[in-house]
Design an enzyme around this catalytic site. Sequence first.
Site, PDB file in Angstrom:
ATOM      1  N   LYS A 214      41.922  63.006  35.713  1.00  0.00           N
ATOM      2  CA  LYS A 214      41.525  62.463  34.409  1.00  0.00           C
ATOM      3  C   LYS A 214      42.182  63.253  33.276  1.00  0.00           C
ATOM      4  O   LYS A 214      42.730  62.674  32.346  1.00  0.00           O
ATOM      5  CB  LYS A 214      40.004  62.552  34.265  1.00  0.00           C
ATOM      6  CG  LYS A 214      39.501  62.260  32.873  1.00  0.00           C
ATOM      7  CD  LYS A 214      38.014  62.359  32.770  1.00  0.00           C
ATOM      8  CE  LYS A 214      37.486  63.727  32.425  1.00  0.00           C
ATOM      9  NZ  LYS A 214      37.683  64.162  31.038  1.00  0.00           N
ATOM     10  N   ASN A 215      42.139  64.589  33.384  1.00  0.00           N
ATOM     11  CA  ASN A 215      42.625  65.416  32.280  1.00  0.00           C
ATOM     12  C   ASN A 215      44.147  65.431  32.153  1.00  0.00           C
ATOM     13  O   ASN A 215      44.681  65.984  31.196  1.00  0.00           O
ATOM     14  CB  ASN A 215      42.092  66.844  32.403  1.00  0.00           C
ATOM     15  CG  ASN A 215      40.619  66.918  32.025  1.00  0.00           C
ATOM     16  OD1 ASN A 215      40.031  65.921  31.614  1.00  0.00           O
ATOM     17  ND2 ASN A 215      40.038  68.094  32.182  1.00  0.00           N
TER      18      ASN A 215
ATOM     19  N   CYS B  46      31.780  65.389  25.299  1.00  0.00           N
ATOM     20  CA  CYS B  46      30.684  66.089  25.971  1.00  0.00           C
ATOM     21  C   CYS B  46      29.963  67.020  24.999  1.00  0.00           C
ATOM     22  O   CYS B  46      30.587  67.661  24.158  1.00  0.00           O
ATOM     23  CB  CYS B  46      31.221  66.953  27.106  1.00  0.00           C
ATOM     24  SG  CYS B  46      31.502  66.055  28.622  1.00  0.00           S
TER      25      CYS B  46
ATOM     26  N   ARG C 190      33.026  72.847  19.932  1.00  0.00           N
ATOM     27  CA  ARG C 190      34.346  72.287  20.196  1.00  0.00           C
ATOM     28  C   ARG C 190      35.102  71.888  18.924  1.00  0.00           C
ATOM     29  O   ARG C 190      35.316  70.702  18.650  1.00  0.00           O
ATOM     30  CB  ARG C 190      34.237  71.102  21.158  1.00  0.00           C
ATOM     31  CG  ARG C 190      33.584  71.504  22.456  1.00  0.00           C
ATOM     32  CD  ARG C 190      33.668  70.447  23.492  1.00  0.00           C
ATOM     33  NE  ARG C 190      34.951  70.442  24.169  1.00  0.00           N
ATOM     34  CZ  ARG C 190      35.209  69.697  25.231  1.00  0.00           C
ATOM     35  NH1 ARG C 190      34.308  68.894  25.711  1.00  0.00           N
ATOM     36  NH2 ARG C 190      36.388  69.756  25.805  1.00  0.00           N
ATOM     37  N   PRO C 191      35.510  72.862  18.140  1.00  0.00           N
ATOM     38  CA  PRO C 191      36.222  72.555  16.894  1.00  0.00           C
ATOM     39  C   PRO C 191      37.648  72.053  17.139  1.00  0.00           C
ATOM     40  O   PRO C 191      38.127  72.092  18.278  1.00  0.00           O
ATOM     41  CB  PRO C 191      36.255  73.906  16.180  1.00  0.00           C
ATOM     42  CG  PRO C 191      36.154  74.927  17.259  1.00  0.00           C
ATOM     43  CD  PRO C 191      35.396  74.305  18.387  1.00  0.00           C
ATOM     44  N   VAL C 192      38.308  71.602  16.084  1.00  0.00           N
ATOM     45  CA  VAL C 192      39.704  71.155  16.204  1.00  0.00           C
ATOM     46  C   VAL C 192      40.622  71.963  15.295  1.00  0.00           C
ATOM     47  O   VAL C 192      41.745  71.570  15.044  1.00  0.00           O
ATOM     48  CB  VAL C 192      39.863  69.634  15.910  1.00  0.00           C
ATOM     49  CG1 VAL C 192      39.213  68.799  16.968  1.00  0.00           C
ATOM     50  CG2 VAL C 192      39.336  69.285  14.520  1.00  0.00           C
ATOM     51  N   ASP C 193      40.133  73.129  14.819  1.00  0.00           N
ATOM     52  CA  ASP C 193      40.932  73.932  13.880  1.00  0.00           C
ATOM     53  C   ASP C 193      42.314  74.289  14.444  1.00  0.00           C
ATOM     54  O   ASP C 193      43.321  74.251  13.737  1.00  0.00           O
ATOM     55  CB  ASP C 193      40.162  75.207  13.483  1.00  0.00           C
ATOM     56  CG  ASP C 193      39.730  76.031  14.692  1.00  0.00           C
ATOM     57  OD1 ASP C 193      39.415  75.436  15.738  1.00  0.00           O
ATOM     58  OD2 ASP C 193      39.718  77.277  14.602  1.00  0.00           O
TER      59      ASP C 193
ATOM     60  N   ASP D 156      35.429  73.865  34.151  1.00  0.00           N
ATOM     61  CA  ASP D 156      35.011  72.546  34.636  1.00  0.00           C
ATOM     62  C   ASP D 156      34.454  72.590  36.064  1.00  0.00           C
ATOM     63  O   ASP D 156      33.997  71.567  36.579  1.00  0.00           O
ATOM     64  CB  ASP D 156      36.180  71.554  34.574  1.00  0.00           C
ATOM     65  CG  ASP D 156      36.483  71.117  33.146  1.00  0.00           C
ATOM     66  OD1 ASP D 156      35.688  71.433  32.245  1.00  0.00           O
ATOM     67  OD2 ASP D 156      37.524  70.465  32.931  1.00  0.00           O
TER      68      ASP D 156
ATOM     69  N   ILE E 138      34.467  80.054  28.152  1.00  0.00           N
ATOM     70  CA  ILE E 138      35.250  79.036  27.430  1.00  0.00           C
ATOM     71  C   ILE E 138      34.391  78.238  26.451  1.00  0.00           C
ATOM     72  O   ILE E 138      34.773  78.057  25.301  1.00  0.00           O
ATOM     73  CB  ILE E 138      35.947  78.057  28.411  1.00  0.00           C
ATOM     74  CG1 ILE E 138      36.690  78.811  29.512  1.00  0.00           C
ATOM     75  CG2 ILE E 138      36.870  77.095  27.668  1.00  0.00           C
ATOM     76  CD1 ILE E 138      37.952  79.516  29.089  1.00  0.00           C
TER      77      ILE E 138
ATOM     78  N   ARG F 110      32.365  58.685  33.849  1.00  0.00           N
ATOM     79  CA  ARG F 110      33.458  59.070  32.945  1.00  0.00           C
ATOM     80  C   ARG F 110      34.541  59.827  33.707  1.00  0.00           C
ATOM     81  O   ARG F 110      35.705  59.788  33.315  1.00  0.00           O
ATOM     82  CB  ARG F 110      32.927  59.987  31.833  1.00  0.00           C
ATOM     83  CG  ARG F 110      32.072  59.274  30.810  1.00  0.00           C
ATOM     84  CD  ARG F 110      31.771  60.208  29.654  1.00  0.00           C
ATOM     85  NE  ARG F 110      32.975  60.933  29.298  1.00  0.00           N
ATOM     86  CZ  ARG F 110      33.009  62.194  28.885  1.00  0.00           C
ATOM     87  NH1 ARG F 110      31.917  62.887  28.757  1.00  0.00           N
ATOM     88  NH2 ARG F 110      34.151  62.772  28.595  1.00  0.00           N
TER      89      ARG F 110
HETATM   90  C1  UD1 Z   1      40.215  70.487  28.076  1.00  0.00           C
HETATM   91  C2  UD1 Z   1      39.623  69.618  29.164  1.00  0.00           C
HETATM   92  C3  UD1 Z   1      38.223  70.086  29.513  1.00  0.00           C
HETATM   93  C4  UD1 Z   1      38.231  71.550  29.866  1.00  0.00           C
HETATM   94  C5  UD1 Z   1      38.902  72.377  28.772  1.00  0.00           C
HETATM   95  C6  UD1 Z   1      39.073  73.843  29.152  1.00  0.00           C
HETATM   96  C7  UD1 Z   1      40.663  67.457  28.840  1.00  0.00           C
HETATM   97  C8  UD1 Z   1      40.506  66.028  28.473  1.00  0.00           C
HETATM   98  N1  UD1 Z   1      39.582  68.239  28.687  1.00  0.00           N
HETATM   99  O1  UD1 Z   1      39.400  70.318  26.920  1.00  0.00           O
HETATM  100  O2  UD1 Z   1      37.749  69.297  30.606  1.00  0.00           O
HETATM  101  O3  UD1 Z   1      36.901  72.007  30.017  1.00  0.00           O
HETATM  102  O4  UD1 Z   1      40.220  71.849  28.498  1.00  0.00           O
HETATM  103  O5  UD1 Z   1      39.774  73.949  30.347  1.00  0.00           O
HETATM  104  O6  UD1 Z   1      41.723  67.877  29.270  1.00  0.00           O
HETATM  105  N2  UD1 Z   1      39.014  75.523  20.582  1.00  0.00           N
HETATM  106  C9  UD1 Z   1      38.949  75.941  19.262  1.00  0.00           C
HETATM  107  N3  UD1 Z   1      39.637  75.210  18.334  1.00  0.00           N
HETATM  108  C10 UD1 Z   1      40.390  74.137  18.657  1.00  0.00           C
HETATM  109  C11 UD1 Z   1      40.460  73.726  20.007  1.00  0.00           C
HETATM  110  C12 UD1 Z   1      39.756  74.448  20.953  1.00  0.00           C
HETATM  111  O7  UD1 Z   1      38.279  76.918  18.941  1.00  0.00           O
HETATM  112  O8  UD1 Z   1      40.988  73.530  17.763  1.00  0.00           O
HETATM  113  C13 UD1 Z   1      38.268  76.287  21.595  1.00  0.00           C
HETATM  114  C14 UD1 Z   1      37.211  75.456  22.322  1.00  0.00           C
HETATM  115  O9  UD1 Z   1      36.014  75.371  21.563  1.00  0.00           O
HETATM  116  C15 UD1 Z   1      37.045  76.234  23.594  1.00  0.00           C
HETATM  117  C16 UD1 Z   1      38.474  76.731  23.879  1.00  0.00           C
HETATM  118  O10 UD1 Z   1      39.160  76.660  22.633  1.00  0.00           O
HETATM  119  O11 UD1 Z   1      36.224  77.347  23.385  1.00  0.00           O
HETATM  120  C17 UD1 Z   1      39.239  75.947  24.915  1.00  0.00           C
HETATM  121  O12 UD1 Z   1      39.177  74.578  24.579  1.00  0.00           O
HETATM  122  P1  UD1 Z   1      40.355  73.568  24.966  1.00  0.00           P
HETATM  123  O13 UD1 Z   1      41.203  74.190  26.026  1.00  0.00           O
HETATM  124  O14 UD1 Z   1      41.023  73.128  23.723  1.00  0.00           O
HETATM  125  O15 UD1 Z   1      39.548  72.361  25.581  1.00  0.00           O
HETATM  126  P2  UD1 Z   1      39.942  70.827  25.507  1.00  0.00           P
HETATM  127  O16 UD1 Z   1      41.415  70.677  25.451  1.00  0.00           O
HETATM  128  O17 UD1 Z   1      39.116  70.163  24.485  1.00  0.00           O
END
Ligand code: UD1
Length: 431
Positions: free
Chosen positions: A22-23, A126, A131-134, A316, A338, A408
Amino acid sequence: MDRIRIVGGNPLNGLIPVSGAKNAALPLMIASLLTAETLTLENVPRLADVSQLMRILGNHGVDYRIEGKRIGDAPYAGQTIQFHAADIVDTTAPYELVSRLRASFWVIAPLLARMGEAKVSLPGGCAIGTRPVDLLLMVLEKLGAEIEIDSGYVLAKARRGLRGGEIDFAKVTVGGTHTALMAASLAHGSTLIKNAAREPEVVDLADCLVKMGAKIKGAGTSRIEIEGVGSLQGARHTVLPDRIEAGTYACAVAMTGGDVLLEGATEALLPVALDVLRQTGARIEETPKGLRVSRNGGAINPVDITTAPFPGFPTDLQAQFMALMTRAEGTSRITETIFENRFMHVQELARLGARIRLEGDAAIVEGRPVLKGAPVMATDLRASVSLVIAALAAEGETLVHRVYHLDRGFERLEEKLVACGADVERLREAG
Ligand code: UD1
């Protein structure tokens, strides 16, 4: 709402075909927005998240065609889907669609790279922490985009196109690395990504982008170099096997006992997790067809783990491993580094008789000789499947409610388990 009924106690024996990841499928599908030609993806899993992303891509103008079965296809073969984004008709990804699937936020990168603008709702997904997007927005800014946040939407603009830059992630992020790969592939000039995620799904996306004409070096290491190109072409790519699905069934066998071939899985996909499972007492062998996991009687040894980015123990698989540890002969410590709040399965596992205590970012699991079936509720994708695993090893009947979380991310879960001798049934209900 559907429920899953499980009567525990049967060992698992047989073959489980591992589906496409999926990922990996999700970012690969999103990459179809980068080209006006056809991107054909093979081995796409049949999952609710995949269907949801197809709706989102359709809204941007992507046509898709699902190919029928071919002679010689295995009955459980993944789907082959052609994605064709000849014209992008809409650069907005609305809240109603994005809020249901966090990864769909990543469309921002190809929309911006190809069209010079994107308006994407801040994501949902989830409920595991904030889970920010910064970091994703930092990527786009480093590549020359102007970013504004307005009424829950991110407005990104790069009227004269993106330009290469240096991206140094303060934290390893899978989504951030996917975003950077897609955006930088169509930027003017070269980009260097430092502290990149090394997950196999990142490598799969990079491999596909290279087939589409991108110039990428170093995917799979923490330093990736990308030389932007003017346009990308169509390609055909096979989605890699789902390491989390494979690891989940490996945890299940380690708990129930038995002997299962996880068809298509490889040791390289799960380096640390398989060693940990071996330490618990499971036997794992790599064969040309896949991983063979077995455990025949004997105690489950307690093992401490800490989640980490690849190649560390995957977050995961944390919930599934915790399920296994509830039956260990002794106490284990599971540390989650994480995601905060990724312990929602703890209270549900407790309903089955597990003894787990939370201490900050760690769960202390005191193994018990017996779990007992009970009604439980699925909370997020991976947590739900941990309840299924625990129920398979519990005495009596467990009813798992809210199984849409499972749909999902786990293809034909009940069928795969039943084929290995488990007593599992989906109770379908309207409404
Ligand atoms: C992806 C996977 C998810 C998995 C995760 C970590 C998919 C669809 N999802 O999620 O199943 O659990 O990787 O292996 O592939 N973070 C920030 N700012 C950001 C982005 C992330 O602080 O802008 C933090 C997150 O809160 C978290 C860490 O970085 O603490 C890792 O997150 P990330 O690897 O980005 O997870 P996803 O890509 O969302």
